[in-house]
Design an enzyme around this catalytic site. Structure first.
Site, PDB file in Angstrom:
ATOM      1  N   GLY A  85      45.867  42.589  40.851  1.00 44.59           N
ATOM      2  CA  GLY A  85      44.800  42.327  39.885  1.00 44.59           C
ATOM      3  C   GLY A  85      44.791  40.846  39.542  1.00 44.59           C
ATOM      4  N   SER A  86      44.310  40.532  38.362  1.00 44.47           N
ATOM      5  CA  SER A  86      44.137  39.130  37.992  1.00 44.47           C
ATOM      6  C   SER A  86      45.480  38.484  37.622  1.00 44.47           C
ATOM      7  CB  SER A  86      43.188  39.039  36.800  1.00 44.47           C
ATOM      8  OG  SER A  86      43.729  39.775  35.720  1.00 44.47           O
ATOM      9  N   VAL A 109      46.527  39.176  33.888  1.00 44.23           N
ATOM     10  CA  VAL A 109      47.200  40.459  33.630  1.00 44.23           C
ATOM     11  C   VAL A 109      48.569  40.468  34.318  1.00 44.23           C
ATOM     12  CG1 VAL A 109      47.077  42.951  33.970  1.00 44.23           C
ATOM     13  CG2 VAL A 109      45.046  41.707  33.250  1.00 44.23           C
ATOM     14  N   GLY A 110      48.653  39.873  35.492  1.00 45.42           N
ATOM     15  CA  GLY A 110      49.940  39.801  36.190  1.00 45.42           C
ATOM     16  C   GLY A 110      51.012  39.145  35.338  1.00 45.42           C
ATOM     17  N   GLU A 155      50.335  40.928  43.126  1.00 42.38           N
ATOM     18  CA  GLU A 155      49.356  40.308  44.038  1.00 42.38           C
ATOM     19  C   GLU A 155      48.163  39.919  43.189  1.00 42.38           C
ATOM     20  OE1 GLU A 155      49.891  39.646  47.108  1.00 42.38           O
ATOM     21  OE2 GLU A 155      51.718  40.818  47.387  1.00 42.38           O
ATOM     22  N   CYS A 205      39.863  39.034  46.618  1.00 42.06           N
ATOM     23  CA  CYS A 205      40.904  38.060  46.250  1.00 42.06           C
ATOM     24  C   CYS A 205      40.969  36.960  47.294  1.00 42.06           C
ATOM     25  CB  CYS A 205      42.250  38.747  46.117  1.00 42.06           C
ATOM     26  SG  CYS A 205      42.658  39.733  47.549  1.00 42.06           S
ATOM     27  N   GLU A 221      39.039  30.872  39.394  1.00 42.41           N
ATOM     28  CA  GLU A 221      38.526  32.016  40.169  1.00 42.41           C
ATOM     29  C   GLU A 221      37.250  32.538  39.505  1.00 42.41           C
ATOM     30  OE1 GLU A 221      40.716  35.815  40.200  1.00 42.41           O
ATOM     31  OE2 GLU A 221      40.460  35.833  42.372  1.00 42.41           O
TER      32      GLU A 221
HETATM   33  P1  NAD Z   1      42.451  43.226  36.425  1.00 42.38           P
HETATM   34  O1  NAD Z   1      43.676  42.393  36.353  1.00 42.38           O
HETATM   35  O2  NAD Z   1      41.493  43.163  35.302  1.00 42.38           O
HETATM   36  O3  NAD Z   1      42.850  44.786  36.548  1.00 42.38           O
HETATM   37  C1  NAD Z   1      43.690  45.260  37.584  1.00 42.38           C
HETATM   38  C2  NAD Z   1      44.310  46.579  37.140  1.00 42.38           C
HETATM   39  O4  NAD Z   1      45.185  46.339  36.036  1.00 42.38           O
HETATM   40  C3  NAD Z   1      43.309  47.622  36.635  1.00 42.38           C
HETATM   41  O5  NAD Z   1      43.749  48.908  37.023  1.00 42.38           O
HETATM   42  C4  NAD Z   1      43.379  47.449  35.122  1.00 42.38           C
HETATM   43  O6  NAD Z   1      42.992  48.602  34.409  1.00 42.38           O
HETATM   44  C5  NAD Z   1      44.856  47.165  34.931  1.00 42.38           C
HETATM   45  N1  NAD Z   1      45.189  46.409  33.715  1.00 42.38           N
HETATM   46  C6  NAD Z   1      44.397  45.579  32.991  1.00 42.38           C
HETATM   47  N2  NAD Z   1      45.088  45.076  31.936  1.00 42.38           N
HETATM   48  C7  NAD Z   1      46.348  45.588  32.028  1.00 42.38           C
HETATM   49  C8  NAD Z   1      47.533  45.426  31.226  1.00 42.38           C
HETATM   50  N3  NAD Z   1      47.552  44.626  30.166  1.00 42.38           N
HETATM   51  N4  NAD Z   1      48.641  46.094  31.600  1.00 42.38           N
HETATM   52  C9  NAD Z   1      48.641  46.885  32.710  1.00 42.38           C
HETATM   53  N5  NAD Z   1      47.557  47.075  33.493  1.00 42.38           N
HETATM   54  C10 NAD Z   1      46.419  46.433  33.157  1.00 42.38           C
HETATM   55  O7  NAD Z   1      41.757  42.899  37.815  1.00 42.38           O
HETATM   56  P2  NAD Z   1      40.399  43.484  38.450  1.00 42.38           P
HETATM   57  O8  NAD Z   1      39.224  42.930  37.712  1.00 42.38           O
HETATM   58  O9  NAD Z   1      40.491  44.961  38.615  1.00 42.38           O
HETATM   59  O10 NAD Z   1      40.460  42.845  39.911  1.00 42.38           O
HETATM   60  C11 NAD Z   1      40.087  41.531  40.185  1.00 42.38           C
HETATM   61  C12 NAD Z   1      41.293  40.616  40.279  1.00 42.38           C
HETATM   62  O11 NAD Z   1      42.226  41.151  41.209  1.00 42.38           O
HETATM   63  C13 NAD Z   1      40.943  39.234  40.806  1.00 42.38           C
HETATM   64  O12 NAD Z   1      41.669  38.279  40.089  1.00 42.38           O
HETATM   65  C14 NAD Z   1      41.410  39.293  42.253  1.00 42.38           C
HETATM   66  O13 NAD Z   1      41.695  38.049  42.825  1.00 42.38           O
HETATM   67  C15 NAD Z   1      42.615  40.140  42.132  1.00 42.38           C
HETATM   68  N6  NAD Z   1      42.955  40.761  43.407  1.00 42.38           N
HETATM   69  C16 NAD Z   1      44.069  40.306  44.055  1.00 42.38           C
HETATM   70  C17 NAD Z   1      44.405  40.831  45.292  1.00 42.38           C
HETATM   71  C18 NAD Z   1      45.636  40.351  46.024  1.00 42.38           C
HETATM   72  O14 NAD Z   1      46.119  41.083  46.873  1.00 42.38           O
HETATM   73  N7  NAD Z   1      46.149  39.166  45.737  1.00 42.38           N
HETATM   74  C19 NAD Z   1      43.602  41.822  45.861  1.00 42.38           C
HETATM   75  C20 NAD Z   1      42.467  42.261  45.160  1.00 42.38           C
HETATM   76  C21 NAD Z   1      42.157  41.725  43.932  1.00 42.38           C
END
Ligand code: NAD
Length: 495
Positions: free
Chosen positions: A228-229, A232-233, A250, A284, A385
């Site tokens: 994810g982002s 959040v990571g 990731e 991503c 991003e």
């Molecule tokens: P996001 O970080 O908003 O959410 C990802 C997941 O995390 C979702 O299931 C969400 O519900 C959960 N989440 C949100 N807040 C959380 C918290 N505080 N604690 C635990 N879980 C939480 O990301 P998104 O909008 O779903 O996806 C887009 C992002 O993902 C972009 O930044 C993109 O670059 C990244 N991404 C990275 C890769 C990679 O492999 N590097 C692949 C795909 C997407």
């Protein structure tokens, strides 16, 4: 009538304990409800973790080749259901049908790769420094894996995590993104039909705060695999890090394609169109920056603008559509916010830059494919991003400046260079700070049997895909077998 979906916890399809629900709608046509899903919370997560914990003790003892055969069966079912699930995926998150078929195929490839890995999971045998002693390493399952995934690859990314997690003998609590819960449910159905013990895979729908955080903080979750982002990571890293959990992150990217003066421009053009506007720029690995050598800058930009203005927007189920909607209203607002920032920063808007609302497009969240030229590396549109169909074009005078620009961001996921000069290509491979570098190919195009991930703020050093992901999901056990019949002291008795 919208379909009603459930969580899968402790071997049963169930509602959330609170009985609350949320809707999942089609971003190409917001009037269409794809499904109604349980809005879950910590109490549901607790039950799911208990179930996975109980199942671990049996699943870890199933021989890995047998676990592999279940993964193969899951792959076979995915082949049969590929078209049906691809269509559902397009309805729930918008990307065009050719791409959701590709997303399914990545899941299938991952299943078959895991099948093969069930007969590998190699350790090492290593000579001992002492007589009559045998040394080896083995790969051991870890426990309960918390899997948290984003919406942009609703099938591929969960499969990248869950197949290796199960194959190596872990059990799973899975929280998919709340924008793509339907595809996730289909994946769990497939695992169950293939023969994964029902308590070993648990699905809990809901938001990051109400389900994601309880997973991350649960004391009986042993490892977390998150995509994810970066924002959040970082939160997850802090919360899980205090309990020393194993975490794979990731995260975001700001990927660039370099086009040198000796490049095949037609090839580079196809590359950037696919890289920047495939998945409506919401990958991503999307090409978010285009770095052009000054000698070909004007010509290439003309070629690009002409092609981009001809891209067809629409519902991704229409096979003639090139670009689908963005995922939801806040995402479109954020993208447009960046376009406003780019304008204020002094970049030149070449094409796009506005909502697309002609005819049926107004039913969904469409944004016109957008190109900014005259971008400088310090502008926010060149550094942050955007996650949408917006491409920032930066002019450079030579290769060294191109590498400096490509490396000048906090992310390091994917990168690409178009050149005919083999020496330059190898310098790029050496000098670009990214987890992935493509030579004469766009920034997107991962294959499931190759490591996938990035450097800098794109992650924390782990890789999904390939052999490397099986390392993340297993722990190394080092074994010494002394068959000398006496005490042998390493470093002492043999000196
Ligand atoms: P996001 O970080 O908003 O959410 C990802 C997941 O995390 C979702 O299931 C969400 O519900 C959960 N989440 C949100 N807040 C959380 C918290 N505080 N604690 C635990 N879980 C939480 O990301 P998104 O909008 O779903 O996806 C887009 C992002 O993902 C972009 O930044 C993109 O670059 C990244 N991404 C990275 C890769 C990679 O492999 N590097 C692949 C795909 C997407």
């Amino acid at each position: 009538m919208a379909e009603i979906y459930k969580n899968f916890i402790n071997g049963e399809w169930v509602n959330s304990k609170s009985g609350e629900t949320f809707e999942n709608r089609n971003p190409a046509n917001w009037n269409e409800i794809v499904g109604i899903f349980p809005r879950s919370a910590a109490e549901d997560v607790n039950l799911a973790v208990q179930s996975a914990g109980k199942a671990f003790n049996e699943w870890r003892l199933v021989p890995a080749p047998q676990r592999g055969e279940i993964m193969k069966k899951a792959g076979d079912i995915m082949v049969e259901r590929k078209e049906e699930i691809a269509r559902l995926m397009t309805r729930e998150m918008g990307k065009v049908i050719a791409e959701t078929r590709g997303d399914m195929q990545e899941g299938i490839d991952t299943a078959y790769y895991a099948f093969g890995e069930g007969r590998r999971l190699f350790g090492h045998t290593v000579p001992s420094e002492l007589m009559n002693k045998f040394n080896m390493t083995m790969r051991m399952p870890i426990g309960v894996a918390g899997v948290i995934s984003p919406w942009n690859f609703p099938m591929a990314i969960p499969t990248w995590k869950i197949f290796p997690a199960l194959l190596t003998g872990n059990t799973v609590v899975f929280k998919p993104a709340s924008d793509t819960p339907a595809t996730a449910t289909k994946l769990v159905e497939i695992f169950l039909e293939a023969g994964v013990p029902p308590q070993a895979i648990n699905l809990v729908h809901g938001t990051g705060n109400s389900v994601g955080i309880p997973i991350v903080e649960h004391p009986d979750i042993d490892l977390i695999s998150f995509t994810g982002s970066s924002a959040v990571g970082k939160i997850i890293s802090q919360k899980a890090g205090k309990d020393l959990k194993r975490i794979s992150l990731e995260l975001g990217g700001k990927n660039a394609q370099i086009v040198m003066d000796d490049a095949n421009l037609h090839l580079a053009l196809e590359g950037v169109l696919w890289g920047a506007f495939g998945t409506t720029g919401q990958r991503c690995t999307a090409t978010s920056r285009l770095i052009l050598h000054e000698k070909i800058h004007d010509k290439f930009l003309d070629m690009l603008a002409e092609r981009v203005s001809r891209l067809k927007l629409g519902n991704g189920l229409d096979e003639s559509v090139d670009v689908g909607p963005v995922i939801n209203a806040p995402a479109r607002e954020k993208i447009h916010g960046y376009v406003e920032i780019g304008r204020k920063e002094g970049a030149a808007l070449l094409v796009g830059g506005e909502y697309a609302e002609e005819g049926d497009l107004k039913k969904g969240f469409f944004y016109k494919p957008t190109i900014f030229s005259g971008v400088t590396p310090n502008m926010r549109i060149a550094r942050e991003e955007i996650f949408g169909p917006v491409l920032s074009v930066i002019k450079v005078k030579d290769f060294d400046e191109a590498v400096q620009v490509i490396n000048g961001v906090i992310y390091g996921l994917s990168s690409s260079i178009y050149t005919q000069d083999v020496n330059r290509a190898y310098r790029a491979i050496r000098d670009i700070q990214a987890g992935i570098t493509y030579i004469n190919g766009p920034t997107i195009g991962a294959e499931c049997h190759m490591p996938f991930g990035g450097v800098k703020e794109t992650g924390n050093g782990h890789r999904e895909g390939g052999w490397t992901v099986f390392e993340f999901f297993s722990e190394i056990k080092t074994v010494y077998v002394d068959f000398s019949g006496k005490l042998q002291r390493a470093q002492i008795d043999n000196r």
